[in-house]
Design a protein around this motif. Structure first.
Motif, mmCIF file in Angstrom:
data_model
loop_
_atom_site.group_PDB
_atom_site.id
_atom_site.type_symbol
_atom_site.label_atom_id
_atom_site.label_comp_id
_atom_site.label_asym_id
_atom_site.label_seq_id
_atom_site.Cartn_x
_atom_site.Cartn_y
_atom_site.Cartn_z
ATOM 1 N N TYR A 142 0.723 -1.189 0.091
ATOM 2 C CA TYR A 142 0.233 0.084 0.128
ATOM 3 C C TYR A 142 0.267 1.432 0.233
ATOM 4 O O TYR A 142 0.543 2.086 -0.457
ATOM 5 C CB TYR A 142 -1.336 0.403 0.952
ATOM 6 C CG TYR A 142 -2.320 -0.608 0.304
ATOM 7 C CD1 TYR A 142 -3.010 -0.323 0.294
ATOM 8 C CD2 TYR A 142 -2.510 -1.887 1.051
ATOM 9 C CE1 TYR A 142 -3.954 -0.610 -0.318
ATOM 10 C CE2 TYR A 142 -3.803 -2.556 1.017
ATOM 11 C CZ TYR A 142 -4.624 -1.908 0.318
ATOM 12 O OH TYR A 142 -5.152 -2.589 -0.265
ATOM 13 N N PHE A 143 1.630 1.588 1.197
ATOM 14 C CA PHE A 143 2.691 2.281 0.961
ATOM 15 C C PHE A 143 3.753 2.731 -0.314
ATOM 16 O O PHE A 143 4.035 4.110 -1.285
ATOM 17 C CB PHE A 143 3.292 2.602 2.501
ATOM 18 C CG PHE A 143 3.442 2.658 3.588
ATOM 19 C CD1 PHE A 143 1.768 1.906 4.033
ATOM 20 C CD2 PHE A 143 3.558 3.982 3.888
ATOM 21 C CE1 PHE A 143 0.618 3.011 4.541
ATOM 22 C CE2 PHE A 143 2.132 4.410 5.194
ATOM 23 C CZ PHE A 143 1.359 4.014 5.384
ATOM 24 N N ALA A 144 3.836 1.793 -1.079
ATOM 25 C CA ALA A 144 5.218 1.758 -2.454
ATOM 26 C C ALA A 144 4.237 2.842 -3.270
ATOM 27 O O ALA A 144 4.630 3.418 -3.876
ATOM 28 C CB ALA A 144 5.215 0.892 -2.741
ATOM 29 N N GLY A 149 5.386 3.762 -6.466
ATOM 30 C CA GLY A 149 3.711 4.330 -7.757
ATOM 31 C C GLY A 149 3.369 5.421 -8.384
ATOM 32 O O GLY A 149 3.331 5.049 -9.537
ATOM 33 N N ARG A 150 3.091 6.384 -7.633
ATOM 34 C CA ARG A 150 2.754 7.649 -8.204
ATOM 35 C C ARG A 150 3.153 7.854 -8.847
ATOM 36 O O ARG A 150 2.895 8.736 -10.076
ATOM 37 C CB ARG A 150 2.374 8.383 -6.989
ATOM 38 C CG ARG A 150 0.731 8.013 -6.445
ATOM 39 C CD ARG A 150 0.748 9.407 -6.147
ATOM 40 N NE ARG A 150 1.315 10.174 -4.925
ATOM 41 C CZ ARG A 150 0.017 11.268 -4.003
ATOM 42 N NH1 ARG A 150 0.161 11.752 -4.911
ATOM 43 N NH2 ARG A 150 1.705 11.078 -3.258
ATOM 44 N N MET A 151 4.899 7.565 -8.337
ATOM 45 C CA MET A 151 5.800 9.099 -9.817
ATOM 46 C C MET A 151 5.698 7.546 -11.002
ATOM 47 O O MET A 151 5.884 8.441 -12.035
ATOM 48 C CB MET A 151 6.983 8.335 -9.115
ATOM 49 C CG MET A 151 7.573 9.429 -7.969
ATOM 50 S SD MET A 151 9.072 9.099 -7.246
ATOM 51 C CE MET A 151 10.000 8.349 -8.431
ATOM 52 N N GLU A 206 11.498 -8.132 1.817
ATOM 53 C CA GLU A 206 12.785 -8.358 1.010
ATOM 54 C C GLU A 206 12.063 -9.084 0.247
ATOM 55 O O GLU A 206 11.743 -8.623 -0.797
ATOM 56 C CB GLU A 206 13.663 -9.092 1.311
ATOM 57 C CG GLU A 206 15.264 -9.012 0.414
ATOM 58 C CD GLU A 206 16.264 -9.821 0.730
ATOM 59 O OE1 GLU A 206 16.548 -9.805 2.095
ATOM 60 O OE2 GLU A 206 17.000 -10.145 0.505
ATOM 61 N N LYS A 207 11.272 -9.797 0.142
ATOM 62 C CA LYS A 207 9.622 -10.283 -0.387
ATOM 63 C C LYS A 207 8.893 -9.611 -1.072
ATOM 64 O O LYS A 207 8.941 -10.056 -2.297
ATOM 65 C CB LYS A 207 9.235 -11.697 0.753
ATOM 66 C CG LYS A 207 10.360 -13.260 0.911
ATOM 67 C CD LYS A 207 9.410 -14.367 0.642
ATOM 68 C CE LYS A 207 9.961 -15.627 1.066
ATOM 69 N NZ LYS A 207 10.624 -15.974 2.405
ATOM 70 N N SER A 208 8.705 -8.979 -0.577
ATOM 71 C CA SER A 208 7.718 -7.977 -0.665
ATOM 72 C C SER A 208 8.720 -7.136 -2.014
ATOM 73 O O SER A 208 7.143 -6.788 -2.785
ATOM 74 C CB SER A 208 6.915 -6.849 0.361
ATOM 75 O OG SER A 208 6.648 -6.226 -0.106
ATOM 76 N N PHE A 209 9.321 -7.020 -1.969
ATOM 77 C CA PHE A 209 10.419 -6.233 -2.737
ATOM 78 C C PHE A 209 9.889 -7.211 -4.153
ATOM 79 O O PHE A 209 9.288 -6.785 -5.482
ATOM 80 C CB PHE A 209 11.651 -5.923 -2.459
ATOM 81 C CG PHE A 209 11.439 -4.295 -2.418
ATOM 82 C CD1 PHE A 209 10.529 -3.318 -0.841
ATOM 83 C CD2 PHE A 209 11.922 -3.225 -3.287
ATOM 84 C CE1 PHE A 209 10.866 -2.490 -0.828
ATOM 85 C CE2 PHE A 209 12.550 -1.987 -3.028
ATOM 86 C CZ PHE A 209 11.764 -0.860 -1.446
ATOM 87 N N LYS A 210 10.533 -8.208 -3.844
ATOM 88 C CA LYS A 210 10.988 -9.436 -4.950
ATOM 89 C C LYS A 210 8.971 -9.473 -5.905
ATOM 90 O O LYS A 210 8.956 -9.477 -6.340
ATOM 91 C CB LYS A 210 11.641 -10.095 -4.560
ATOM 92 C CG LYS A 210 11.312 -11.588 -5.905
ATOM 93 C CD LYS A 210 12.756 -11.534 -6.284
ATOM 94 C CE LYS A 210 12.921 -12.474 -7.489
ATOM 95 N NZ LYS A 210 11.667 -12.183 -8.812
ATOM 96 N N PHE A 211 8.490 -9.742 -4.707
ATOM 97 C CA PHE A 211 6.971 -9.776 -5.952
ATOM 98 C C PHE A 211 6.442 -8.553 -6.378
ATOM 99 O O PHE A 211 6.218 -8.508 -7.544
ATOM 100 C CB PHE A 211 6.267 -10.208 -4.531
ATOM 101 C CG PHE A 211 6.069 -11.778 -4.048
ATOM 102 C CD1 PHE A 211 5.520 -12.929 -5.612
ATOM 103 C CD2 PHE A 211 6.339 -12.215 -2.717
ATOM 104 C CE1 PHE A 211 5.707 -14.166 -4.594
ATOM 105 C CE2 PHE A 211 6.666 -13.568 -2.638
ATOM 106 C CZ PHE A 211 6.130 -15.062 -3.588
ATOM 107 N N ASN A 212 6.983 -7.138 -5.273
ATOM 108 C CA ASN A 212 5.734 -6.200 -5.786
ATOM 109 C C ASN A 212 6.858 -5.331 -6.971
ATOM 110 O O ASN A 212 6.367 -5.262 -8.010
ATOM 111 C CB ASN A 212 5.875 -4.807 -4.939
ATOM 112 C CG ASN A 212 4.756 -5.498 -4.348
ATOM 113 O OD1 ASN A 212 3.575 -5.183 -4.410
ATOM 114 N ND2 ASN A 212 5.121 -5.801 -2.442
ATOM 115 N N GLY A 213 8.535 -6.355 -7.215
ATOM 116 C CA GLY A 213 8.828 -5.657 -8.534
ATOM 117 C C GLY A 213 8.782 -6.711 -8.986
ATOM 118 O O GLY A 213 8.731 -6.084 -11.140
#
Ligand code: HEM
Length: 221
Positions: A142-144, A149-151, A206-213
């Protein structure tokens, strides 16, 4: 400069969320964010060349993930999840409106792909057994979206949508207030966690970054 630092300062909360944010910022590459510490691999993000097809894949997979997160919060396997229902940050309804608009413009809406499906399956399972790790995904996803995300949304809109601002990037009410309310709730929930539980939550970043990335990279597909 003053305006920039004021904006950044507003993103601090004086509680556990600051730790979550700090771990997240370090996982950014240097070209993504000033506080990023990772080396850039592949094309730096400002040089991304999006396509409508790829962007639609990204929006469809994002909708699947936001639907999944909302369902988990409503089912509330753990009582603390209920705190994060109806925060005003929900995105699935907005994405539905955007996808309808694309369809009206004559675009074919794709089926979800593995980045969104895999992430949804993962968080769904995790949410039933590991509240600290699940809340890490809730925060980061949500925060990303409200930050980088907005940029990215602005950049994509100017490159391929004639600057049209999608509903995905609009919130009902004052976004910084909505974020602040959620930070306070996160801080309150984490006050009941042991140091080990807090560390466990942070380690999930780190997992959240990987999936969202992986989902973000669909924009280029
Ligand atoms: C191309 C990809 C990305 C770019 C360009 C980007 C850019 C940024 C920037 C510039 C900020 C700082 C905003 C500010 O303090 O004003 C930020 C914050 C943040 N990003 Fe990213 N980011 C990207 C990907 C990600 C990913 C994959 C995640 C993890 C899911 C993530 C999670 C976060 C979080 C949690 C924050 C803190 C938000 C807050 O303090 O409210 N970002 N990002």
């Amino acid at each position: 400069m003053a305006e920039g630092s004021e904006r950044v300062n507003k993103r601090f909360s004086g509680g556990f969320v600051d730790e979550m944010r700090s771990v997240a910022m370090k996982l950014h590459t240097k070209d993504q964010a000033k506080e990023g510490e990772q080396e850039t691999q592949g094309k730096p993000w400002p040089k991304w060349e999006p396509t409508i097809e790829g962007y639609l894949k990204f929006l469809v997979d994002s909708k699947l993930v936001y639907d999944t997160l909302d369902n988990i919060l409503h089912q509330a396997h753990f009582p603390e999840y209920a705190e994060f229902k109806n925060t005003g940050l929900e995105r699935a309804g907005k994405l539905e409106e955007d996808l309808k608009w694309f369809k009206e413009q004559g675009h074919l809406i794709p089926e979800p792909l593995s980045p969104g499906i895999d992430y949804s399956v993962y968080v769904e399972e995790l949410s039933k057994k590991d509240p600290q790790a699940f809340i890490c995904h809730f925060y980061n996803t949500y925060f990303a979206h409200t930050a980088g995300g907005r940029m990215i949304g602005k950049k994509v809109a100017s490159k391929i949508l004639n600057g049209k601002e999608l509903e995905f990037y609009k919130w009902d009410g004052d976004l910084s207030q909505l974020l602040q309310n959620v930070r306070e709730k996160l801080n309150r929930v984490a006050e009941n966690w042991t140091r080990d539980e807090k560390n466990h939550c942070l380690q999930e970043t780190e997992k959240s970054f990987k999936f969202n990335g992986d989902i973000l990279h669909l924009i280029l597909a």
